[in-house]
Design an enzyme around this catalytic site. Structure first.
Site, PDB file in Angstrom:
ATOM      1  CG  ASN A   1     115.159  90.860  17.477  1.00 42.89           C
ATOM      2  OD1 ASN A   1     115.025  89.720  17.044  1.00 42.89           O
ATOM      3  ND2 ASN A   1     115.921  91.757  16.882  1.00 42.89           N
TER       4      ASN A   1
ATOM      5  CB  CYS B   1     114.926  92.119  12.621  1.00 38.21           C
ATOM      6  SG  CYS B   1     114.586  93.849  12.250  1.00 38.21           S
TER       7      CYS B   1
ATOM      8  CD  GLU C   1     118.137  90.403  14.565  1.00 38.92           C
ATOM      9  OE1 GLU C   1     118.653  91.444  14.988  1.00 38.92           O
ATOM     10  OE2 GLU C   1     116.950  90.358  14.206  1.00 38.92           O
TER      11      GLU C   1
END
Length: 759
Positions: A443, A445, A447
């Protein structure tokens, strides 16, 4: 000379310094501060016939500007004043009688639903008696814990408005969220769970992801933070994915798009050479889609595009956001991400050449979809292609020194902060659902990730001759996020309770969220992926007198406990409600947790007895959620929580946020007492950070937003960056997020962050 003030009702009143002093004495209760200090420069902002509201705001800013490392509490006093100003404004708009508290939840709920501020679900799901009981849960004192930055952000971004005016108070919001999250629980225990969730949210033990916090009580709000989709190498699939991105962005989600299947520049189209423009033109359309379809008017959409390192367009891809070169090949609003196999890193180490190919040619000549392969299967296919290219049997290919290609990656990171790095083999090695697909990227970011696959686009001819298009078999990754505020948790018992609530509320959200795309709904049913994260680690370390550079052992045990509590909570849910859809055949069903069997835990865990019970319960009941933990950057929501962001070292012991309406001084919560235990990221060797992250990473079943920071004032060399990336790969770090640099003049490369992932 007498000074007159204009009250809210328009009447004049003579200024009284004693009233201000009484106010300051009240808002400073509990702090050892000189309450006369904010009045010393009163003449600078006191004017005849100014409004009482303007005077209050000026005093608030004066209080805020007293914030320092020696007296950090002034920012909390300013936060209290910000809340008092909100009370006055909301009470006036909602016509609350002067002598009544601004909190009357039953009356507010009627007002919010009748004005279409709230969805009507609460009134439909709960009886009047239950709503009355819930109203008594509200504790207005929770409003008085925010510092100015937290109060300001909470008011500006999250509280509901009517006719452009804030009409909701913080405890109205938290109670409404708790009621909605627990709406489908057993009625015999539901109200107890509502109270539990409300108190943990309001007391800042749990921080909700932005979509949950912003949208849960609003009509038709998306609750999911993270989405990932993939393109096939057809015009129909490409435009279908672009439409998916626009739908996700419309409802406030950040999205990742894997584009590795799309043919390279110069590839054949219908047999004609040099027909394809490659991936860059499609990325530019994604870029413009993100800008055009914004996140609910709050800001432009946020899209990360991932491309495998073997793709022939990878060099152009690395230049997407650099300032030099052909501007027609740029996409400045896209967040590029490279998907790196182990084989590439091995060739970098061995100083060997790397082969880049066109996926379309490989697919048509050899029947191999490279984007679908990882590990040994990828190595076998790649080595075959390497030989074929060596003998000139491929039409489109390029050999390039692997180390030089990594240097290009590093140069782009220093200049632009990107690309992000996803280590594909590590991602899939620890994927608990490897029986059901593969992870192609992450995704926005970095994570959150799980199996995705592109939809097959088919045309159906109906009986009346009409043609309709339908998509089948696709999966779009979806994840809901919360973060545990470690700064506000002081015992293992409390930590376990917070973990259990976090898992329950995220799992509950899956059942009533409206996913913007059908393939995301299918993903939710199949995997029930959630992301319990953490923030405030730097504060917890400081409270316990642990310097960040010496924290590896401490965080290892801390995050082992969090993993244990989270997994136990999900098994408990499985016992009551059943397992996720794709449980059979998963690592969980085979008695493998976090990539390891029970013997590994017996030898390596600090709590082997508890893990032994977990394995016993897992075998008996299964587990509710296929992936449970993910640590987001949560830069903005940590301001609301009054703690440091995520699990990284602090950026600065004292900093000033500058925006259009002024500057906000800020510092970590325990800075005065624990000054020397807060260590700034800019002064820490990043390999030390990677070591700490690796200790956390082994207990996290998805990922961590690992932001690297290089201080160019400390004689940072290219080798230092190279060594950090190699260290991350060797220590099984799954992804690397943003790269920031501190320049010689002290400025830093700023990062942009998806609002959805910020929670």
């Amino acid at each position: 000379m007498a000074v007159n003030l204009i009250k809210r009702n328009g009447k004049k009143e003579e200024f009284s310094i004693f009233k201000l002093q009484r106010l300051l004495n009240e808002v400073c209760k509990g702090y050892k501060l000189d309450t006369h200090k904010p009045l010393l420069n009163l003449d600078e902002y006191l004017k005849d016939e100014m409004t009482t509201s303007d005077l209050f705001n000026a005093l608030t800013m004066n209080v805020l500007n007293l914030t320092s490392v020696e007296e950090p509490e002034w920012k909390n006093v300013a936060g209290r004043m910000k809340m008092l100003a909100l009370y006055k404004k909301v009470s006036q708009l909602r016509q609350v009688p002067k002598n009544e508290t601004p909190y009357n939840y039953e009356r507010f709920l009627e007002y919010a639903i009748s004005n279409n501020i709230y969805d009507s679900v609460i009134k439909e799901k709960y009886t009047d008696a239950e709503i009355k009981e819930a109203a008594n849960f509200i504790k207005p004192e929770f409003d008085m814990v925010y510092d100015y930055a937290g109060a300001n952000l909470l008011i500006k971004r999250y509280l509901c408005e009517f006719n452009d005016n804030i009409v909701e108070l913080p405890q109205d919001m938290f109670l409404s969220i708790a009621l909605l999250i627990e709406q489908n629980e057993d009625k015999a225990t539901r109200m107890a769970k509502v109270k539990d969730t409300y108190e943990k949210l309001a007391d800042r033990k749990i921080s909700l992801g932005t979509p949950l916090l912003m949208n849960l009580r609003r009509p038709n709000g998306n609750l999911s933070s993270c989405f990932i989709t993939a393109m096939d190498d057809t015009r129909e699939s490409i435009f279908y994915v672009i439409d998916q991105v626009s739908s996700i962005s419309k409802f406030g989600g950040g999205v990742g798009v894997n584009i590795s299947r799309v043919r390279a520049k110069g590839a054949r189209i219908k047999g004609i050479k040099n027909s394809s423009g490659g991936v860059i033109p499609w990325i530019r359309i994604l870029n413009d889609t993100a800008v055009a379809v914004n996140q609910q008017g709050k800001r432009k959409g946020a899209v990360t595009v991932s491309l495998d390192m073997w793709h022939l367009d990878i060099e152009d891809f690395l230049e997407l956001r650099t300032e030099n070169g052909d501007q027609r090949m740029k996409a400045y609003d896209i967040f590029p991400q490279i998907v790196v196999p182990d084989l590439f890193m091995q060739k970098v180490e061995n100083n060997e050449d790397w082969l880049m190919v066109d996926p379309h040619e490989v697919r048509t000549k050899y029947g191999i979809e490279l984007a679908n392969l990882w590990g040994k299967e990828f190595e076998k296919a790649y080595n075959q292609l390497y030989l074929e290219a060596s003998f000139g049997k491929l039409e489109l290919y390029k050999f390039y020194p692997a180390k030089e290609l990594l240097k290009k990656v590093m140069r782009s990171q220093i200049e632009t902060g990107m690309p992000y790095i996803a280590f594909k083999d590590t991602l899939n090695k620890y994927n608990p659902n490897k029986h059901d697909g593969l992870i192609v990227g992450t995704n926005l970011c970095t994570e959150s990730h799980s199996n995705v696959r592109p939809s097959h686009i088919e045309d159906d001819v109906l009986e009346n001759g009409k043609v309709t298009r339908r998509a089948t078999e696709g999966l779009v990754h979806v994840c809901n996020l919360v973060s545990i505020n470690l700064a506000n948790i002081d015992s293992d018992e409390e930590l376990e309770s917070v973990c259990e609530t976090s898992v329950r509320l995220l799992d509950n959200a899956i059942d009533f969220t409206k996913v913007p795309v059908l393939e995301g709904q299918q993903h939710n049913k199949r995997y029930r992926t959630i992301g319990v994260g953490a923030m405030g680690l730097a504060d917890k370390l400081a409270k316990n007198n642990v310097p960040y550079i010496l924290s590896a052992e401490y965080v290892d045990e801390l995050f082992e406990k969090i993993a244990l509590y989270n997994i136990r909570a999900s098994i408990k849910l499985a016992k009551a409600k059943g397992c996720f859809g794709a449980y059979e055949g998963s690592d969980w069903s085979k008695g493998i947790i976090l990539g390891h069997d029970e013997i590994w835990f017996a030898k390596n865990a600090k709590h082997p007895t508890e893990w032994s019970q977990i394995f016993t319960d897992l075998k008996k009941y299964g587990i509710r959620n296929s992936q449970i933990a993910a640590i987001a950057p949560n830069t903005s929501s940590s301001l609301i929580q009054g703690c440091t962001a995520s699990v990284l070292p602090i950026y600065s012991k004292f900093f000033v946020e500058t925006h259009g309406k002024g500057s906000i001084p800020n510092c970590p919560p325990y800075i005065r007492e624990k000054f020397w235990f807060y260590q700034e990221n800019r002064n820490i060797n990043q390999e030390t950070v990677i070591d700490v992250m690796s200790r956390i990473n082994k207990w996290i079943d998805t990922g961590i937003s690992i932001e690297l920071m290089y201080n160019l004032n400390r004689n940072i060399r290219a080798k230092d960056i190279y060594d950090t990336i190699m260290s991350a790969w060797k220590k099984d770090i799954k992804t690397l997020y943003y790269t920031r640099t501190i320049q010689k003049d002290g400025s830093s490369l700023e990062k942009e962050e998806c609002v959805s992932c910020a929670g």
